[in-house]
Design a protein around this motif. Structure first.
Motif, PDB file in Angstrom:
ATOM      1  N   LEU A 356      -7.505 -10.866   3.922  1.00 37.31           N
ATOM      2  CA  LEU A 356      -6.464 -10.128   4.627  1.00 37.31           C
ATOM      3  C   LEU A 356      -5.990  -8.976   3.762  1.00 37.31           C
ATOM      4  CD1 LEU A 356      -4.599 -10.345   7.209  1.00 37.31           C
ATOM      5  CD2 LEU A 356      -2.992 -11.579   5.755  1.00 37.31           C
ATOM      6  N   VAL A 357      -5.698  -7.846   4.389  1.00 34.72           N
ATOM      7  CA  VAL A 357      -5.125  -6.705   3.665  1.00 34.72           C
ATOM      8  C   VAL A 357      -3.810  -6.330   4.338  1.00 34.72           C
ATOM      9  CG1 VAL A 357      -7.333  -5.817   2.820  1.00 34.72           C
ATOM     10  CG2 VAL A 357      -6.491  -5.059   5.032  1.00 34.72           C
ATOM     11  N   VAL A 358      -2.782  -6.071   3.534  1.00 29.26           N
ATOM     12  CA  VAL A 358      -1.451  -5.772   4.055  1.00 29.26           C
ATOM     13  C   VAL A 358      -0.917  -4.517   3.386  1.00 29.26           C
ATOM     14  CG1 VAL A 358       0.887  -6.630   4.436  1.00 29.26           C
ATOM     15  CG2 VAL A 358      -1.039  -8.238   4.401  1.00 29.26           C
ATOM     16  N   ASP A 359      -0.750  -3.460   4.157  1.00 31.31           N
ATOM     17  CA  ASP A 359      -0.245  -2.175   3.675  1.00 31.31           C
ATOM     18  C   ASP A 359       1.267  -2.143   3.894  1.00 31.31           C
ATOM     19  OD1 ASP A 359       0.430   0.476   3.222  1.00 31.31           O
ATOM     20  OD2 ASP A 359      -1.366   1.277   4.174  1.00 31.31           O
ATOM     21  N   LEU A 360       2.034  -2.088   2.804  1.00 32.87           N
ATOM     22  CA  LEU A 360       3.489  -2.082   2.889  1.00 32.87           C
ATOM     23  C   LEU A 360       4.080  -0.684   2.775  1.00 32.87           C
ATOM     24  CD1 LEU A 360       4.188  -5.265   0.717  1.00 32.87           C
ATOM     25  CD2 LEU A 360       4.166  -5.082   3.210  1.00 32.87           C
ATOM     26  N   MET A 377      -1.419  -0.476  -6.241  1.00 25.95           N
ATOM     27  CA  MET A 377      -2.391   0.535  -5.828  1.00 25.95           C
ATOM     28  C   MET A 377      -3.786  -0.024  -5.564  1.00 25.95           C
ATOM     29  SD  MET A 377      -0.928   3.348  -5.288  1.00 25.95           S
ATOM     30  CE  MET A 377      -2.300   4.503  -5.247  1.00 25.95           C
ATOM     31  N   PRO A 378      -4.305  -0.984  -6.357  1.00 19.17           N
ATOM     32  CA  PRO A 378      -5.612  -1.558  -6.013  1.00 19.17           C
ATOM     33  C   PRO A 378      -5.604  -2.203  -4.619  1.00 19.17           C
ATOM     34  CG  PRO A 378      -5.058  -2.104  -8.276  1.00 19.17           C
ATOM     35  CD  PRO A 378      -3.825  -1.498  -7.669  1.00 19.17           C
ATOM     36  N   ALA A 379      -4.506  -2.902  -4.301  1.00 21.51           N
ATOM     37  CA  ALA A 379      -4.396  -3.514  -2.972  1.00 21.51           C
ATOM     38  C   ALA A 379      -4.274  -2.448  -1.893  1.00 21.51           C
ATOM     39  CB  ALA A 379      -3.187  -4.446  -2.927  1.00 21.51           C
ATOM     40  N   GLN A 380      -3.553  -1.369  -2.203  1.00 21.77           N
ATOM     41  CA  GLN A 380      -3.416  -0.266  -1.244  1.00 21.77           C
ATOM     42  C   GLN A 380      -4.773   0.381  -0.980  1.00 21.77           C
ATOM     43  OE1 GLN A 380      -2.016   1.106   1.306  1.00 21.77           O
ATOM     44  NE2 GLN A 380      -0.127   1.842   0.348  1.00 21.77           N
ATOM     45  N   ALA A 381      -5.555   0.575  -2.040  1.00 19.57           N
ATOM     46  CA  ALA A 381      -6.888   1.156  -1.886  1.00 19.57           C
ATOM     47  C   ALA A 381      -7.780   0.248  -1.041  1.00 19.57           C
ATOM     48  CB  ALA A 381      -7.516   1.399  -3.251  1.00 19.57           C
ATOM     49  N   ALA A 382      -7.681  -1.061  -1.269  1.00 21.21           N
ATOM     50  CA  ALA A 382      -8.488  -2.012  -0.495  1.00 21.21           C
ATOM     51  C   ALA A 382      -8.064  -1.998   0.973  1.00 21.21           C
ATOM     52  CB  ALA A 382      -8.346  -3.413  -1.077  1.00 21.21           C
ATOM     53  N   ALA A 383      -6.752  -1.968   1.221  1.00 20.69           N
ATOM     54  CA  ALA A 383      -6.247  -1.990   2.595  1.00 20.69           C
ATOM     55  C   ALA A 383      -6.669  -0.743   3.356  1.00 20.69           C
ATOM     56  CB  ALA A 383      -4.726  -2.131   2.591  1.00 20.69           C
ATOM     57  N   ARG A 384      -6.409   0.411   2.777  1.00 18.43           N
ATOM     58  CA  ARG A 384      -6.732   1.649   3.495  1.00 18.43           C
ATOM     59  C   ARG A 384      -8.240   1.873   3.560  1.00 18.43           C
ATOM     60  NH1 ARG A 384      -1.898   6.095   3.023  1.00 18.43           N
ATOM     61  NH2 ARG A 384      -0.259   4.634   3.652  1.00 18.43           N
ATOM     62  N   GLY A 385      -8.945   1.454   2.525  1.00 21.11           N
ATOM     63  CA  GLY A 385     -10.399   1.580   2.563  1.00 21.11           C
ATOM     64  C   GLY A 385     -11.009   0.736   3.661  1.00 21.11           C
TER      65      GLY A 385
END
Length: 453
Positions: A356-360, A377-385
């Protein structure tokens, strides 16, 4: 001999992936394909909170159904309001309100879901959902209008009620919605010199004891800390007892002055399911691992409308209503229909969840792709990617990437369009949940219908 007719109901992730696979795999003369949908686009639902917050324009997440090199599917502009499985006819209400019969040999029920509601006084009339493009656009206008009206008001009670916002649902949709819209108001209030930023309060509530339990305890706590650090008041083990036009009563007894209640507390299968008079599991059609409906010739169901067995988990589990499963089910079901046409055996659907990816919003995100826990930021990159890659057309990808870059560089103008400014639209208005026929009405419409047209 007439060509077999394949009718796909719904242009969500499941329906569109099924149609695309059919178009790629079937010879032009092998079958006729039709798609029933009120809109000629596929809505990329996971990015709706970014539409509501103004990061993305509505057109960015409305992916055209006609941008396909192999496009040969007949699009029926309307919504399915009933299915007669004996007559093999689907009843469709076109966007002109004309009711027509669409006969089929194979029907794919990918009608998706609607916002799940409960018998809470005032909820249907005073809450807004986050399931449609119109709802996201409406909520953005509504939130900005509350700032405008509070700024112009001399009444402290009115101002307090307009600056309190409640989001119900601590899952993926609710958490992202609260986070995205809180960023919108915190940035917008800088342009309202008469408003005290401390008066703007966002509340996220959920009856569950944990926030986004599917993320696991560690990332769930991280997301909770991010939200609270931003000033969002998160209340768990709490729901709504009553919803009024200018106040919300919680089950813990609190009464909050509030004119914005956003309801994202889960989804329920499309009311179309109830028109089939078939066995259901948690409100979703009970289907085989091959996604066929037992006892109904040529009827298949998948996505949010179907309880597809989750063979990867076993123990009687069913697949969760996620885009990840819906897309893969669509492709597998297309293969099964083709196998049936060509006299080959069908195969079961099996897929292990990829995470699961969650963009906050901003630089905040929590993600768990392939079981790897990420934050920041790594999670943000994964979510938007992930979202960018999942968009179906290059035009959509270009629009979304351009919007992200523009928002990062220039920010938002906090403009409201005046969309439905003088009408307090309800959940029913946006999701058309009262448009469906009873089994008796369906039989009356299909009486005498020739299944071969």
């Amino acid at each position: 001999m007439a060509r077999p007719r394949i009718l796909v109901v719904g242009a969500g992730f499941a329906g569109v992936e099924c149609v695309r696979r059919l178009e790629r795999s079937l010879a032009p003369g092998e079958a006729d394909i039709a798609l029933v949908t009120p809109f000629s686009y596929q809505l990329y639902l996971p990015l709706l909170p970014q539409v509501a917050s103004g990061v993305l324009t509505p057109q960015s997440v409305a992916v055209s159904l006609r941008r396909s090199r192999r496009h040969r599917t007949r699009i029926v502009p309307g919504g399915a309001i009933g299915v007669d499985t004996k007559a093999k006819v689907c009843v469709v209400r076109k966007i002109t309100d004309e009711i027509v019969n669409e006969p089929y040999d194979y029907i794919v029920l990918a009608a998706g879901s609607v916002t799940r509601t409960f018998d809470i006084p005032g909820l249907i009339d005073n809450a807004r959902g986050m399931k449609t493009l119109a709802e996201a656009a409406y909520i953005r206008d509504h939130v900005i209008s509350q700032l405008d009206l509070a700024d112009a008001s001399h009444d402290e009670e009115e101002r307090a009620s307009r600056l309190q916002f409640v989001v119900v649902g601590g899952g993926y949709a609710g958490t992202e919605t609260a986070a995205s819209l809180q960023l919108l108001t915190s940035n917008a209030v800088k342009h309202y010199p008469r408003l005290d930023p401390a008066l703007i309060k966002w509340h996220l509530i959920d009856i569950a004891p944990k926030l986004m339990p599917e993320l696991g305890d560690k990332l769930g706590v991280t997301a909770l800390e991010i939200l609270r650090k931003r000033g969002i008041e998160v209340s768990l083990g709490v729901s709504v007892a009553e919803a009024g036009p200018d106040k919300v009563t919680f089950t813990d007894g609190r009464v909050l002055p509030c004119r914005t209640l956003i309801w994202t507390a889960g989804v329920a299968a499309s009311p179309l399911v109830a028109t089939l008079d078939a066995e259901t599991v948690r409100g979703r059609l009970a289907v085989t691992p091959e996604m066929s409906l037992p006892g109904a010739d040529g009827v298949f169901a998948l996505g949010d409308a179907a309880a597809v067995p989750d063979l990867a988990k076993g123990d009687g589990a069913i697949c969760p209503p996620t885009a990840q499963h819906a897309m893969r089910q669509g492709r597998k079901l297309a293969d099964n229909i083709i196998a049936s046409l060509r006299g080959r055996p069908m195969q079961s659907y099996v897929h292990k969840d990829l995470g699961l990816v969650v963009d906050l919003g901003g630089r905040d995100a929590v993600s768990k792709p392939l079981g790897i826990e990420l934050k920041g930021m790594p999670a943000q990159a994964a979510a938007r990617g992930y979202h960018w890659a999942a968009l179906r057309t290059n035009v959509a990808k270009t629009r979304v990437m351009t919007n992200w870059l523009l928002n990062a560089i220039a920010g938002d103008d906090f403009v409201r369009t005046g969309f439905q400014a003088r009408k307090q639209a309800t959940l029913r208005d946006f999701e058309y949940t009262d448009a469906y026929l009873t089994p008796e009405e369906i039989r009356a419409h299909t009486a005498g219908a020739d299944a071969r047209g």
